[in-house]
Design an enzyme around this catalytic site. Structure first.
Site, mmCIF file in Angstrom:
data_model
loop_
_atom_site.group_PDB
_atom_site.id
_atom_site.type_symbol
_atom_site.label_atom_id
_atom_site.label_comp_id
_atom_site.label_asym_id
_atom_site.label_seq_id
_atom_site.Cartn_x
_atom_site.Cartn_y
_atom_site.Cartn_z
ATOM 1 C CG HIS A 190 9.980 -28.948 -24.188
ATOM 2 N ND1 HIS A 190 10.930 -30.155 -23.973
ATOM 3 C CD2 HIS A 190 10.817 -27.677 -24.522
ATOM 4 C CE1 HIS A 190 12.170 -29.544 -24.376
ATOM 5 N NE2 HIS A 190 12.378 -28.209 -24.629
ATOM 6 C CG ASN A 241 16.237 -30.371 -23.283
ATOM 7 O OD1 ASN A 241 16.437 -30.905 -24.226
ATOM 8 N ND2 ASN A 241 15.463 -29.500 -23.206
ATOM 9 C CB SER A 258 14.590 -26.314 -22.427
ATOM 10 O OG SER A 258 14.215 -25.767 -23.785
ATOM 11 C CD GLU A 318 10.526 -33.704 -22.694
ATOM 12 O OE1 GLU A 318 11.036 -34.608 -22.405
ATOM 13 O OE2 GLU A 318 10.883 -32.519 -22.621
HETATM 14 N N1 LIG Z 1 16.602 -23.945 -29.095
HETATM 15 C C1 LIG Z 1 15.826 -24.994 -28.935
HETATM 16 O O1 LIG Z 1 16.303 -26.030 -29.387
HETATM 17 C C2 LIG Z 1 14.912 -25.227 -27.845
HETATM 18 C C3 LIG Z 1 14.121 -26.295 -27.985
HETATM 19 C C4 LIG Z 1 13.026 -26.613 -27.054
HETATM 20 C C5 LIG Z 1 12.707 -25.469 -26.301
HETATM 21 N N2 LIG Z 1 13.252 -24.122 -26.254
HETATM 22 C C6 LIG Z 1 12.833 -23.258 -25.426
HETATM 23 O O2 LIG Z 1 12.243 -22.297 -26.421
HETATM 24 C C7 LIG Z 1 12.316 -21.062 -25.732
HETATM 25 C C8 LIG Z 1 12.775 -20.259 -26.873
HETATM 26 O O3 LIG Z 1 14.166 -20.365 -27.041
HETATM 27 P P1 LIG Z 1 14.518 -20.314 -28.606
HETATM 28 O O4 LIG Z 1 15.944 -20.998 -28.659
HETATM 29 O O5 LIG Z 1 13.532 -20.314 -29.602
HETATM 30 O O6 LIG Z 1 15.154 -18.689 -28.449
HETATM 31 P P2 LIG Z 1 15.479 -17.430 -29.467
HETATM 32 O O7 LIG Z 1 16.384 -16.535 -28.823
HETATM 33 O O8 LIG Z 1 15.898 -18.067 -30.743
HETATM 34 O O9 LIG Z 1 14.119 -16.728 -29.469
HETATM 35 C C9 LIG Z 1 13.510 -16.039 -28.580
HETATM 36 C C10 LIG Z 1 12.632 -14.745 -29.336
HETATM 37 O O10 LIG Z 1 11.828 -14.358 -28.209
HETATM 38 C C11 LIG Z 1 11.659 -12.954 -28.664
HETATM 39 N N3 LIG Z 1 11.522 -12.257 -27.361
HETATM 40 C C12 LIG Z 1 12.259 -11.705 -26.436
HETATM 41 N N4 LIG Z 1 11.511 -11.029 -25.356
HETATM 42 C C13 LIG Z 1 10.198 -11.008 -25.978
HETATM 43 C C14 LIG Z 1 8.968 -10.289 -25.490
HETATM 44 N N5 LIG Z 1 9.084 -9.569 -24.160
HETATM 45 N N6 LIG Z 1 7.877 -10.515 -26.117
HETATM 46 C C15 LIG Z 1 8.011 -11.324 -27.372
HETATM 47 N N7 LIG Z 1 9.018 -11.933 -27.743
HETATM 48 C C16 LIG Z 1 9.973 -11.654 -27.218
HETATM 49 C C17 LIG Z 1 12.993 -12.468 -29.333
HETATM 50 O O11 LIG Z 1 12.810 -11.502 -29.998
HETATM 51 C C18 LIG Z 1 13.283 -13.858 -29.952
HETATM 52 O O12 LIG Z 1 13.053 -13.697 -31.277
HETATM 53 C C19 LIG Z 1 13.320 -21.111 -24.606
HETATM 54 O O13 LIG Z 1 12.582 -21.161 -23.385
HETATM 55 C C20 LIG Z 1 13.851 -22.305 -24.930
HETATM 56 O O14 LIG Z 1 14.598 -23.086 -23.719
HETATM 57 C C21 LIG Z 1 14.387 -24.101 -27.258
#
Ligand SMILES: NC(=O)c1ccc[n+]([C@@H]2O[C@H](COP(=O)([O-])OP(=O)(O)OC[C@H]3O[C@@H](n4cnc5c(N)ncnc54)[C@H](O)[C@@H]3O)[C@@H](O)[C@H]2O)c1
Length: 596
Positions: free
Chosen positions: A142, A192, A121, A154
């Protein structure tokens, strides 16, 4: 020929990853879904099953299609399983070093022609890409939360991403039924960058007890038509993820104080209050992962309009003024059964207001929302006057005269002389300090702000503005009156912009700055906010409706009161106003309305 994507990998199956798996599998693409451990894999699988089962239950997905969807997903621990996929989307936590490690590993494991994408993000896609030997095949894709629902993607190209990779990913988004906007690699991209300053500001309001969580969220939902309030959205995003995004944006985006995470966010993350995913954040949820909010110790007791708090009985209401707001407010009170005394500055003005109220009530009758009897009864409850002395026996006065402090102060001084003791004196000001008006009387404890939104008969929100002198009884009375009017009253402090304008206008101003910096176009920015965040209008559409002059005036007030450098009005906004481009009302604002 566009590249075929027959199988993709998703790494990290948390809030975003599990949703991204669903998007691909729904559209006939085979997915290798990868996690770090069996337990995490199981959680990802449960999220997908839960989501698809809900879709089946709602009749949005046939059972056979769900089964086909699930059969396209192959669950694996470890990145080695990704050797033959055409594209990988990484969705692990928002840490640069972790993402760089994963990309180096993906580079080793994946076939040479595979495209490697990150769902980051806020981190630099460029910095992630240089951890591989194929930065030209690295791109940002994204998605928005929840990925299966939100239409926007995005697409983030770095200076080295090849043009054919960008084109192939754009075509893929199309196939997934998404709308893509392609942009350069800048912290927070479009959505964002505009969203997180606002979210952080809202958390700051909550942290400083400026307003309650329910009131902040209700204000933005009802005042701006947003699909959810900022604190509920923080819970959906995940507080840990939101913290990392803010922190990165602060460091990458020019150290704008508005992105420095409010301390409460870090404290909540440390305490394990991560939002929906952990079952508790700003709100408490039925169980981890559930969208259902359950009552907790902060939940307001379903307030039987606050008589217990000393609310005074109100039967007769005076409304002073003859403009749009006064007209709407007279109608609202009369329809709700209050006896109303309308005071204007002359018989001619009274006749005009009376006509306007009649016309509006008649519209209700034509639309079948009001019976003729109810219309006549409402009109019968209003007495038209041009003399303030007729307010001697009302229980509440709502002032809606011109937005000039000297005029309002003089009026409140007169009301102080005329009105009986115990009357609640309310101002509808949207930008002046309520305390200035209150101190023009000898009874500041009885003075409160009642900030109605335009058009008052339609908009469900009223901001109840408490000054440092407003008594608890006065606030309780204001709350009870709002409830009796069928409006949601949110209580807030006496600061510039109250809740809604203080949160809304800096975001609009930021959108203008983004346009001014040529990062994106007005159309793409509007799309991003509508399709990525579910806003009813994009920022430029809204600015043109509200009026650029009005927006600039509000933004100036916010800047002057709070002295926040990030609130300084965008020069482009100033120039447009100077040029007479005020929005729809002048035929041209950010867009030309004369040609539509
Ligand atoms: N939460 C949101 O609203 C949102 C929206 C758009 C983008 N994002 C982006 O998406 C990405 C993930 O965010 P999220 O909110 O889903 O996080 P989250 O914490 O909910 O999930 C992350 C997952 O990654 C896994 N993980 C950690 N290390 C790992 C590895 N080495 N190999 C495989 N899996 C691994 C974890 O077990 C976890 O299940 C981030 O870059 C975030 O910025 C988030």
């Amino acid at each position: 020929m566009a590249r075929e994507f027959t199988s993709v990998g998703v790494v990290g199956l948390g809030t975003m990853g599990a949703g991204i798996v669903e998007v691909f599998a729904r559209n006939g693409v085979d997915v290798v879904a990868v996690e770090i451990s069996e337990g995490a894999l199981e959680r990802g699988r449960a999220t997908l099953t839960g989501s698809t089962d809900r879709a089946v239950a709602k009749g949005k997905l046939a059972e056979a299609d769900r089964d086909a969807l699930l059969s396209r997903v192959h669950w694996q621990v470890g990145l080695d399983a990704l050797h033959s996929v055409d594209l990988v989307i990484e969705a692990v936590p928002e840490h640069l070093d972790l993402k760089q490690r994963i990309f180096a590993e993906l580079d080793r494991v994946c076939k040479p022609e595979a495209i490697l994408a990150t769902n980051t993000s806020s981190l630099s896609v460029t910095e992630i890409s240089v951890a591989t030997s194929r930065p030209n095949q690295v791109i940002g894709i994204h998605f928005f939360n929840p990925a299966p629902v939100m239409k926007l993607v995005e697409v983030v190209r770095t200076v080295v991403t090849s043009a054919d990779v960008v084109a192939d990913v754009e075509a893929l988004c199309d196939r997934l039924g998404k709308v893509d906007v392609t942009i350069n690699d800048r912290a927070g991209f479009i959505a964002n960058a505009l969203l997180f300053g606002y979210l952080n500001h809202a958390v700051g309001m909550f942290e400083s007890h400026y307003a309650s969580r329910e009131d902040i969220d209700a204000a933005m939902k009802l005042g701006c038509g947003l699909p959810m309030g900022p604190l509920a959205l923080m819970d959906l995003i995940g507080l840990d993820t939101a913290y990392e995004i803010l922190d990165t944006m602060y460091r990458r985006g020019g150290r704008d104080r508005r992105h420095a995470p409010v301390p409460l966010i870090k404290q909540m993350v440390t305490a394990g209050l991560l939002g929906r995913k952990s079952g508790r954040g700003f709100y408490t949820y039925e169980r981890p992962g559930s969208p259902k909010v359950v009552p907790d110790e902060r939940t307001p007791v379903a307030a039987e309009p606050a008589l217990a708090d000393g609310a005074r009985a109100i039967a007769k209401v005076g409304v002073v003024g003859s403009g749009t707001m006064a007209t709407g407010i007279i109608e609202v009170f009369a329809k709700a059964g209050y006896e109303v005394v309308s005071v204007t500055r002359g018989a001619e003005k009274s006749a005009k207001v009376c006509e306007a109220v009649k016309t509006s009530l008649n519209k209700g009758v034509v639309r079948g929302k009001l019976s003729e009897d109810d219309r006549d009864a409402a009109l019968g409850r209003v007495n038209w006057s041009a003399t303030l002395e007729h307010l001697a026996d009302v229980d509440l006065v709502v002032e809606a005269v011109v937005e000039e402090l000297s005029v309002k102060k003089a009026l409140f001084a007169s009301l102080d002389e005329i009105c009986k003791p115990g009357v609640v004196l309310a101002t509808t000001t949207s930008s002046l300090p309520v305390i200035d008006v209150a101190m023009a009387t000898q009874r500041p404890a009885d003075v409160v702000g009642l900030h109605f939104f335009n058009p008052a008969p339609v908009m469900p929100l009223v901001e109840i503005v408490q000054t440092i002198r407003t008594s608890a009884e006065t606030t309780a009375t204001a709350r009870a009156v709002c409830a009796a009017l069928g409006k949601t009253g949110v209580v807030c402090g006496d600061r510039s912009g109250f809740v809604v304008n203080a949160l809304l206008f800096p975001y609009l101003n930021d959108a203008v700055k983004m346009l001014e910096a040529s990062y994106s176009t007005a159309d793409d920015i509007d799309y991003a906010m509508k399709l990525g965040c579910g806003y009813p209008m994009g920022p430029f559409e809204l600015l043109d409706v509200v009026g650029l002059d009005v927006s600039l005036a509000i933004q100036r007030e916010l800047y002057l009161e709070l002295r926040e450098p990030g609130f300084a009005p965008a020069p482009l906004l100033e120039h447009l106003v100077t040029a007479g481009y005020l929005g729809r009302k002048s035929g041209r604002g950010f867009r030309d309305h004369t040609r539509r």
